[in-house]
Design an enzyme around this catalytic site. Structure first.
Site, PDB file in Angstrom:
ATOM      1  N   ARG A 107      45.714  52.338  40.239  1.00  0.00           N
ATOM      2  CA  ARG A 107      44.927  52.648  39.041  1.00  0.00           C
ATOM      3  C   ARG A 107      44.390  54.065  39.194  1.00  0.00           C
ATOM      4  O   ARG A 107      43.590  54.331  40.083  1.00  0.00           O
ATOM      5  CB  ARG A 107      43.775  51.636  38.944  1.00  0.00           C
ATOM      6  CG  ARG A 107      43.069  51.595  37.614  1.00  0.00           C
ATOM      7  CD  ARG A 107      41.787  50.770  37.723  1.00  0.00           C
ATOM      8  NE  ARG A 107      40.789  51.497  38.497  1.00  0.00           N
ATOM      9  CZ  ARG A 107      39.823  50.928  39.201  1.00  0.00           C
ATOM     10  NH1 ARG A 107      39.704  49.625  39.260  1.00  0.00           N
ATOM     11  NH2 ARG A 107      38.955  51.667  39.869  1.00  0.00           N
ATOM     12  N   HIS A 134      37.587  52.209  36.899  1.00  0.00           N
ATOM     13  CA  HIS A 134      37.761  50.894  36.282  1.00  0.00           C
ATOM     14  C   HIS A 134      37.625  50.989  34.761  1.00  0.00           C
ATOM     15  O   HIS A 134      38.431  50.469  34.018  1.00  0.00           O
ATOM     16  CB  HIS A 134      36.715  49.937  36.855  1.00  0.00           C
ATOM     17  CG  HIS A 134      36.576  48.676  36.086  1.00  0.00           C
ATOM     18  ND1 HIS A 134      37.573  47.731  36.050  1.00  0.00           N
ATOM     19  CD2 HIS A 134      35.570  48.201  35.309  1.00  0.00           C
ATOM     20  CE1 HIS A 134      37.174  46.718  35.283  1.00  0.00           C
ATOM     21  NE2 HIS A 134      35.982  46.987  34.824  1.00  0.00           N
ATOM     22  N   TYR A 192      34.943  55.317  44.972  1.00  0.00           N
ATOM     23  CA  TYR A 192      35.270  54.421  46.079  1.00  0.00           C
ATOM     24  C   TYR A 192      36.739  54.518  46.505  1.00  0.00           C
ATOM     25  O   TYR A 192      37.159  53.901  47.464  1.00  0.00           O
ATOM     26  CB  TYR A 192      34.921  52.967  45.707  1.00  0.00           C
ATOM     27  CG  TYR A 192      35.340  52.616  44.292  1.00  0.00           C
ATOM     28  CD1 TYR A 192      36.634  52.217  44.008  1.00  0.00           C
ATOM     29  CD2 TYR A 192      34.435  52.746  43.228  1.00  0.00           C
ATOM     30  CE1 TYR A 192      37.037  51.940  42.716  1.00  0.00           C
ATOM     31  CE2 TYR A 192      34.828  52.470  41.926  1.00  0.00           C
ATOM     32  CZ  TYR A 192      36.132  52.069  41.676  1.00  0.00           C
ATOM     33  OH  TYR A 192      36.522  51.805  40.391  1.00  0.00           O
TER      34      TYR A 192
END
Ligand SMILES: Cc1ncc(C[n+]2csc(CCOP(=O)(O)OP(=O)(O)O)c2C)c(N)n1
Ligand SMILES: [Mg+2]
Lengths: 342, 325
Positions: free
Chosen positions: A261, A265, A273
């Site tokens: 990805r 998010h 992260y």
């Protein structure tokens, strides 16, 4: 370009020959694949821009870096089949014919979007296009896809239902319930695990304690296939094979597409992260650049053709944005409509 | 001679007739095929309709209900059986977040029925006795029905199957083989959303549904001997519910007992009583009263369960208190 359709380490049954299906794709079809991947990518880039301008009031989740999975898988379906996409599968909607204009209306909460402003972002479906809209609750749509496939079979049709789940969503109970039941009933279900290595901030090492999610297929006695999720032909190859198997009554297939990805998010997430080296490593495997490169090297397209295609993508998107921005917002009282079907 | 039909036979009849009438109707659930269902509602169905339409499933409520949603979206009319209503919690999400919201969100139709063998009085204990309507009552997009007699059990099931929305069909286990009546031969339905007056009276109203309709009728019989006339309103449908019928009766008698077998707090009766108070306050001669099971899990041992649930004595006591106002 390597095509590595292969089984999990556990189940070593031979799958399709390398390139068995993808080598049949015509120039026109290859063009369509590239075009749709670009539409996916650039639409989401445009949506992020709208988001930063404060024009999109809700959350935005993109499938950046994962376009090959959304487009390559949906492209393997026939018209009569059913598509049950998730939050990073914009490209699957596009392949299926969900018009960009309507998609932008959806993001902008307009009355003429597929949910008439009642839901946002990728939470859209269209009964006419055989697209079933996802609910937020991950996993919930897996048994739904199973049921849709069974319904077709009961009528003597060869319906296949394709749905998706993330590396995170694969931890929920519906994953097991749906795959087990699909196997028992030999249902025409194709499940693509979009393993992008993170579920929000949770890395795979916190999510499951095995090498591959596809390995779980052995427990259901169904084929488990691992594909390079950044290689659209690899994705197409595996999904096409699974779709044809399902149509032939051979039951479900679990396909794990390994990918990354490339955005946070959602639009608000800083993505901190993920180690930068890791992102660099995956940037080099960008599915769109790779496919373009492949098409250039194999002389399917000239540089000029590729440029023209890109311009067309951007133009189509601008038209859609303009259309959506001019479209009306629903009036407050319209919230009352549609709770029940007639 | 025409034979009376039990409540459970009425359910089977309704289901069988709909399956014969419409090829898109099919059943799915645990042990429903070869075994005919835990309560035998689908006994003999496998032979008549075959394995595709009487689908024995693995033990997986979420998959059963999710499969029903998907099949409904793809043109079928699934009837999913929960072995006991209590187990619907394992598939709760599919009902409240999926089935209920599809049409509102993107216009897909979900014509599915969930059969829920519910209720206590059968010594089932905490996990085989619950009434589950309140968990779903506040979910827009769902319909909930709860028949009390065989006629309505059959007619409501047929209406539920023909409805284009998800319908939760609460069938009370205690009534299965205890209540009988002669049914008409014709293909009738009982419309969803409408209740009926089971018994007319001018002195006090009982608003109820499902198993407790029978308690209300017994109590009414008893009180008539004392010269009091109880009106029994059988709601039949819980969602949507027949406000007009309920309010008309409340306005007529001025005294209302709301009665159900589900537990008291946050139960359907709380909403019924709020609606009556809000809309018929000037007509009331007494506060709306509620009688329901006590706020505990359903206990197992006979004396405990008896204490837990409403019975005719408790209904009589509540009604006498209301009449004394
Ligand atoms: C059942 C459920 N729990 C929590 C969430 C909140 N949530 C949304 S996306 C997400 C991470 C999903 O990760 P993954 O399944 O790997 O898919 P990805 O977003 O990486 O594509 C979470 C936790 C949710 N949507 N559903
Ligand atoms: Mg993930």
């Amino acid at each position: 370009m390597p095509r590595t359709v292969k089984n999990t380490g556990i189940k070593q049954k031979k799958r399709s020959e390398p390139g068995e299906y993808s080598s049949l794709l015509s120039k026109k079809e290859l063009n369509k694949l590239l075009y749709n991947m670009k539409l996916h990518r650039e639409s989401e880039e445009r949506i992020l821009k709208l988001y930063r301008q404060g024009k999109i009031v809700g959350g935005v989740y993109t499938g950046s870096g994962m376009e090959a999975i959304a487009v390559g898988s949906a492209y393997a379906l026939e018209d009569e089949d059913i598509l049950v996409p998730l939050h990073r599968d914009m490209g699957a909607h596009i392949v299926r014919g969900n018009p960009l204009k309507r998609i932008f209306c959806q993001y902008l909460g307009r009355a003429n979007g597929p949910t008439k402003g009642r839901d946002g972002n990728m939470h859209m479906g269209d009964p006419e296009l055989n697209i079933y809209g996802m609910v937020s609750h991950l996993g919930t749509m897996m048994p739904v896809a199973l049921g849709a496939a069974l319904a077709g079979r009961m009528r003597g049709e060869k319906t296949v239902a394709l749905t998706y789940i993330g590396d995170g969503g694969a931890s929920i109970g519906d994953f097991h319930e749906a795959l087990n039941m699909a196997s028992v009933l030999k249902a025409g279900l194709v499940l693509v695990v979009e393993n992008n290595q993170y579920a929000y901030s949770t890395p795979n090492s916190y999510q499951y304690n095995s090498k591959n999610i596809a390995d779980r297929a052995i427990g259901y006695n169904i084929p488990g296939v691992i594909v390079d999720g950044n290689d659209i032909l690899d994705v197409y190859e595996a999904v096409r094979k699974a779709v044809l198997d399902a149509k032939a009554g051979k039951g479900p297939t679990l396909i794990e597409a390994k990918t990354m990805r490339m955005h946070g998010h959602s639009a608000h997430d800083d993505h901190k992260y993920v180690p930068p080296e890791k992102l660099e490593e995956w940037r080099a495997k960008d599915p769109i650049l790779r496919f373009e490169d492949h098409l250039r090297k194999s002389k399917v397209f000239t540089e000029k053709e590729l440029e023209k295609l890109h311009d067309k993508v951007l133009m189509e998107i601008e038209e859609a944005v303009e259309f959506a921005e001019k479209s009306p917002l629903p009036e407050g009282h319209e919230a009352l409509e549609g709770v029940y079907a007639d | 001679m025409v034979k009376p039909v039990t409540y459970i036979e009425a359910i089977s009849q309704g289901l069988r007739e709909e399956m014969r009438n419409d090829e898109s109707v099919f059943c799915l659930g645990e042990d429903i095929g070869v075994y005919g269902g835990a309560f035998k509602v689908t006994k003999g169905f496998l032979d008549e309709f075959g394995r595709d339409r009487i689908l024995d499933t693995p033990l997986a409520e979420s998959a059963i209900l999710g499969t029903a949603v998907g099949a409904a979206l793809n043109g079928m009319r699934p009837v999913a059986e929960m072995q006991f209503a209590d187990f619907v919690t394992s598939g709760f999400n599919q009902i409240v977040n999926n089935a209920a919201k599809v049409h509102y969100r993107w216009g897909g139709k979900v014509p599915m029925v969930v059969r829920l063998p519910c209720g206590g009085g059968v010594h089932g204990g905490p996990y085989h006795s619950q009434n589950v309507e309140a968990w779903f009552f506040r979910v827009p997009g769902l319909k909930i029905v709860a028949p009390s007699f065989p006629y309505d059990a059959k007619g409501l099931l047929k209406a539920a199957i023909r409805d284009n929305n998800p319908v939760l069909y609460m069938e009370h286990k205690y009534l299965y083989r205890r209540i009988k009546e002669v049914l008409p031969d014709d293909d009738y339905i009982v419309p969803i959303g409408r209740g009926i007056i089971r018994r007319e009276g001018n002195d006090v109203t009982v608003v109820t549904y499902g198993s407790t309709v029978h308690l209300a009728l017994e109590a009414a019989e008893e009180l008539e001997k004392e010269g009091f006339y109880v009106e029994v309103v059988d709601m039949l449908s819980i969602l949507p519910f027949d406000k007009e019928l309920m309010l008309d009766s409340a306005k007529k008698t001025g005294k209302v007992l709301v009665l159900h077998e589900d537990t008291l707090t946050g139960g359907v009766g709380a909403e019924f009583s709020a609606v009556i108070t809000e809309n018929a306050f000037e007509y009331l001669d007494a506060p709306v009263r509620r009688l329901a099971s006590i706020d505990t899990p359903v206990p197992y041992s006979p004396k405990l369960e008896e204490f837990f649930m409403p019975n005719t004595e408790k209904v009589l006591k509540s009604l006498r208190e209301l009449l004394a106002y």
